[in-house]
Design a protein around this motif. Structure first.
Motif, PDB file in Angstrom:
ATOM      1  N   MET A   1      -4.959   3.213  -5.461  1.00  0.00           N
ATOM      2  CA  MET A   1      -5.424   4.779  -4.012  1.00  0.00           C
ATOM      3  C   MET A   1      -4.223   5.463  -4.168  1.00  0.00           C
ATOM      4  O   MET A   1      -2.909   4.614  -3.911  1.00  0.00           O
ATOM      5  CB  MET A   1      -6.281   4.489  -3.854  1.00  0.00           C
ATOM      6  CG  MET A   1      -7.131   4.470  -3.447  1.00  0.00           C
ATOM      7  SD  MET A   1      -8.791   4.722  -2.690  1.00  0.00           S
ATOM      8  CE  MET A   1      -8.225   5.692  -1.676  1.00  0.00           C
TER       9      MET A   1
ATOM     10  N   TRP B   1     -11.026   8.237  -1.692  1.00  0.00           N
ATOM     11  CA  TRP B   1     -12.210   8.247  -2.599  1.00  0.00           C
ATOM     12  C   TRP B   1     -13.035   8.620  -2.642  1.00  0.00           C
ATOM     13  O   TRP B   1     -13.824   8.629  -2.049  1.00  0.00           O
ATOM     14  CB  TRP B   1     -12.174   6.832  -3.270  1.00  0.00           C
ATOM     15  CG  TRP B   1     -12.655   6.623  -4.348  1.00  0.00           C
ATOM     16  CD1 TRP B   1     -11.975   6.927  -5.674  1.00  0.00           C
ATOM     17  CD2 TRP B   1     -14.283   6.710  -5.023  1.00  0.00           C
ATOM     18  NE1 TRP B   1     -13.344   6.515  -6.870  1.00  0.00           N
ATOM     19  CE2 TRP B   1     -14.439   6.554  -6.423  1.00  0.00           C
ATOM     20  CE3 TRP B   1     -15.800   6.078  -4.575  1.00  0.00           C
ATOM     21  CZ2 TRP B   1     -15.672   6.305  -7.421  1.00  0.00           C
ATOM     22  CZ3 TRP B   1     -16.203   6.314  -5.295  1.00  0.00           C
ATOM     23  CH2 TRP B   1     -16.215   6.249  -5.897  1.00  0.00           C
TER      24      TRP B   1
ATOM     25  N   THR C   1       1.970   5.995 -10.998  1.00  0.00           N
ATOM     26  CA  THR C   1       2.188   4.101 -10.407  1.00  0.00           C
ATOM     27  C   THR C   1       3.716   4.500 -11.475  1.00  0.00           C
ATOM     28  O   THR C   1       4.419   3.765 -11.246  1.00  0.00           O
ATOM     29  CB  THR C   1       1.067   3.623 -11.084  1.00  0.00           C
ATOM     30  OG1 THR C   1       0.502   3.753 -12.306  1.00  0.00           O
ATOM     31  CG2 THR C   1       0.214   4.336 -10.013  1.00  0.00           C
TER      32      THR C   1
ATOM     33  N   THR D   1       0.959   3.699  -3.133  1.00  0.00           N
ATOM     34  CA  THR D   1      -0.194   3.239  -3.513  1.00  0.00           C
ATOM     35  C   THR D   1      -0.514   2.571  -3.050  1.00  0.00           C
ATOM     36  O   THR D   1       0.296   1.389  -2.180  1.00  0.00           O
ATOM     37  CB  THR D   1      -0.357   2.804  -4.866  1.00  0.00           C
ATOM     38  OG1 THR D   1       0.262   1.306  -4.987  1.00  0.00           O
ATOM     39  CG2 THR D   1      -0.134   3.591  -5.964  1.00  0.00           C
ATOM     40  N   ILE D   2      -1.748   2.433  -2.968  1.00  0.00           N
ATOM     41  CA  ILE D   2      -2.484   1.159  -1.827  1.00  0.00           C
ATOM     42  C   ILE D   2      -4.114   0.540  -2.778  1.00  0.00           C
ATOM     43  O   ILE D   2      -4.138   1.219  -3.360  1.00  0.00           O
ATOM     44  CB  ILE D   2      -3.220   1.606  -0.304  1.00  0.00           C
ATOM     45  CG1 ILE D   2      -4.266   2.842  -0.321  1.00  0.00           C
ATOM     46  CG2 ILE D   2      -1.884   2.241   0.437  1.00  0.00           C
ATOM     47  CD1 ILE D   2      -5.078   3.999   0.360  1.00  0.00           C
ATOM     48  N   THR D   3      -4.326  -0.397  -2.359  1.00  0.00           N
ATOM     49  CA  THR D   3      -5.081  -1.616  -3.077  1.00  0.00           C
ATOM     50  C   THR D   3      -6.554  -0.556  -2.294  1.00  0.00           C
ATOM     51  O   THR D   3      -7.456  -0.179  -0.916  1.00  0.00           O
ATOM     52  CB  THR D   3      -5.343  -2.676  -2.133  1.00  0.00           C
ATOM     53  OG1 THR D   3      -4.648  -2.979  -3.135  1.00  0.00           O
ATOM     54  CG2 THR D   3      -7.037  -3.048  -3.393  1.00  0.00           C
ATOM     55  N   LYS D   4      -7.555  -0.085  -3.284  1.00  0.00           N
ATOM     56  CA  LYS D   4      -8.782   0.501  -3.007  1.00  0.00           C
ATOM     57  C   LYS D   4      -9.758  -0.022  -2.050  1.00  0.00           C
ATOM     58  O   LYS D   4     -10.399  -1.269  -2.145  1.00  0.00           O
ATOM     59  CB  LYS D   4      -9.524   1.184  -3.748  1.00  0.00           C
ATOM     60  CG  LYS D   4     -11.118   2.040  -3.644  1.00  0.00           C
ATOM     61  CD  LYS D   4     -11.419   2.549  -5.094  1.00  0.00           C
ATOM     62  CE  LYS D   4     -13.115   2.049  -4.899  1.00  0.00           C
ATOM     63  NZ  LYS D   4     -13.694   2.937  -6.129  1.00  0.00           N
TER      64      LYS D   4
END
Length: 71
Positions: A1, A7, A62, A68-71
């Motif tokens: 994300m 989200w 990206t 970004t980060i992990t969802k």
């Protein structure tokens, strides 16, 4: 994300659209920046929100090494 993104399921837009702050602009994105994000941005505009979509989507984001980060 994308960092600071929230989200939401695009298939459930009618369930969450009016929980957004109408005073803030909304930027939506999907993987490629095509149908999903463009459709959501259009629906948000119809509901009176100032919205836009991220051209090139998450893939381009990206690819350009933006955070970004992990969802």
């Amino acid at each position: 994300m994308i960092v600071n993104a929230v989200w939401r399921n695009p298939e459930e837009i009618e369930d969450w659209i009016f929980s957004l702050d109408a005073g803030r602009s909304v930027i939506v994105y999907c993987v490629h920046g095509h149908q999903v994000s463009q459709g959501c941005a259009e629906r948000l505009e119809q509901a009176g929100f100032h919205s836009n979509y991220l051209e090139g989507g998450f893939e381009q984001w990206t690819g350009e090494n933006y955070p970004t980060i992990t969802k």
